[in-house]
Design a protein around this motif. Structure first.
Motif, PDB file in Angstrom:
ATOM      1  N   TYR A   2     -30.442   2.028  28.546  1.00 41.65           N
ATOM      2  CA  TYR A   2     -30.324   1.081  27.428  1.00 41.65           C
ATOM      3  C   TYR A   2     -31.656   0.695  26.790  1.00 41.65           C
ATOM      4  CZ  TYR A   2     -25.693   0.761  29.454  1.00 41.65           C
ATOM      5  OH  TYR A   2     -24.452   1.071  29.946  1.00 41.65           O
ATOM      6  N   LEU A  29     -32.078  -0.003  23.044  1.00 41.37           N
ATOM      7  CA  LEU A  29     -31.408  -1.183  22.492  1.00 41.37           C
ATOM      8  C   LEU A  29     -32.220  -2.463  22.663  1.00 41.37           C
ATOM      9  CD1 LEU A  29     -27.826  -0.378  23.833  1.00 41.37           C
ATOM     10  CD2 LEU A  29     -28.780   0.147  21.578  1.00 41.37           C
ATOM     11  N   ILE A  48     -29.110  -9.053  29.471  1.00 44.70           N
ATOM     12  CA  ILE A  48     -28.775  -8.174  28.344  1.00 44.70           C
ATOM     13  C   ILE A  48     -28.423  -6.781  28.852  1.00 44.70           C
ATOM     14  CG2 ILE A  48     -29.779  -6.966  26.353  1.00 44.70           C
ATOM     15  CD1 ILE A  48     -31.315  -9.629  25.778  1.00 44.70           C
ATOM     16  N   LEU A  49     -29.250  -6.248  29.765  1.00 39.08           N
ATOM     17  CA  LEU A  49     -28.982  -4.920  30.326  1.00 39.08           C
ATOM     18  C   LEU A  49     -27.642  -4.889  31.056  1.00 39.08           C
ATOM     19  CD1 LEU A  49     -32.534  -4.011  31.694  1.00 39.08           C
ATOM     20  CD2 LEU A  49     -31.363  -2.944  29.759  1.00 39.08           C
ATOM     21  N   TYR A  99     -24.851  -4.894  28.486  1.00 35.11           N
ATOM     22  CA  TYR A  99     -24.626  -3.566  27.915  1.00 35.11           C
ATOM     23  C   TYR A  99     -23.828  -2.699  28.885  1.00 35.11           C
ATOM     24  CZ  TYR A  99     -28.154  -4.470  24.266  1.00 35.11           C
ATOM     25  OH  TYR A  99     -28.857  -4.970  23.206  1.00 35.11           O
ATOM     26  N   GLU A 100     -24.192  -2.758  30.160  1.00 33.49           N
ATOM     27  CA  GLU A 100     -23.494  -1.945  31.156  1.00 33.49           C
ATOM     28  C   GLU A 100     -22.040  -2.374  31.293  1.00 33.49           C
ATOM     29  OE1 GLU A 100     -22.622   0.890  34.091  1.00 33.49           O
ATOM     30  OE2 GLU A 100     -24.025   0.809  32.430  1.00 33.49           O
ATOM     31  N   LYS A 147     -20.177  -3.532  29.005  1.00 30.41           N
ATOM     32  CA  LYS A 147     -19.433  -3.069  27.827  1.00 30.41           C
ATOM     33  C   LYS A 147     -19.375  -1.547  27.705  1.00 30.41           C
ATOM     34  CE  LYS A 147     -20.548  -7.231  25.309  1.00 30.41           C
ATOM     35  NZ  LYS A 147     -21.548  -7.870  24.482  1.00 30.41           N
ATOM     36  N   LEU A 148     -20.465  -0.876  28.043  1.00 30.42           N
ATOM     37  CA  LEU A 148     -20.564   0.555  27.772  1.00 30.42           C
ATOM     38  C   LEU A 148     -20.388   1.458  28.994  1.00 30.42           C
ATOM     39  CD1 LEU A 148     -23.596   0.331  25.313  1.00 30.42           C
ATOM     40  CD2 LEU A 148     -21.175   0.573  24.727  1.00 30.42           C
TER      41      LEU A 148
END
Length: 115
Positions: free
Chosen positions: A16, A19, A62-63, A66-67, A69-70
Motif C-alpha cells: 500500500y 497510497l 491507515i495501512l 486498506y488491508e 478493505k482490499l
C-alpha cells in the motif's frame, strides 16, 4: 510479538505504499525498515517525537484499513500457501514430470513479480 508486528507493517507497506503521503512513507520506512528511533526521525524532520509517534500510529491504522478493505496482503499469503501445497504434492507424486514442475515454477515467478 514485536517482530510479528514489524513484519506485518513492512508487508502492508510493500502493498500500500503508493497510497501513502511522502511523509507517511518516510516515517514508516525509517521506523520499521531502517530501525530508526522516534528521536532520530524527529531530528531528521525537525519535529517532535510525539509528532512522529502520532504520524506512525495513524499510518499503521491507515495501512490496516486498506488491508481490511482490499485484502491484498491476505490474498497474497493465501495464494502462496496454495502454491506451496501444490508444489509439495507435485514433488511427492509427480517428481519426474518436468513440464508440471516448470508450470508451477512459472506460477511462482508470476506471484513474485506481482510483489
Amino acid at each position: 510479538m514485536e517482530i510479528e508486528k514489524n513484519y506485518r507493517i513492512n508487508s502492508l507497506f510493500e502493498f500500500y505504499e503508493p497510497l501513502l503521503t511522502n511523509k507517511q512513507k518516510s516515517y514508516i520506512q525509517l521506523y520499521y525498515a531502517d530501525d530508526y528511533s522516534l528521536g532520530e526521525i524527529a531530528a531528521e524532520f525537525s519535529v517532535s517525537r510525539q509528532a512522529v509517534y502520532d504520524n506512525i500510529k495513524r499510518t499503521e491504522k491507515i495501512l490496516e484499513g486498506y488491508e481490511t478493505k482490499l485484502h491484498l496482503y491476505h490474498d497474497f499469503v493465501e495464494r502462496n500457501h496454495e502454491v506451496d501445497a501444490i508444489s509439495d504434492y507435485i514433488n511427492q507424486n509427480y517428481h519426474g514430470d518436468t513440464q508440471l514442475i516448470k508450470m508451477i515454477q512459472q506460477l511462482v515467478n508470476l506471484e513474485a513479480d506481482s510483489e
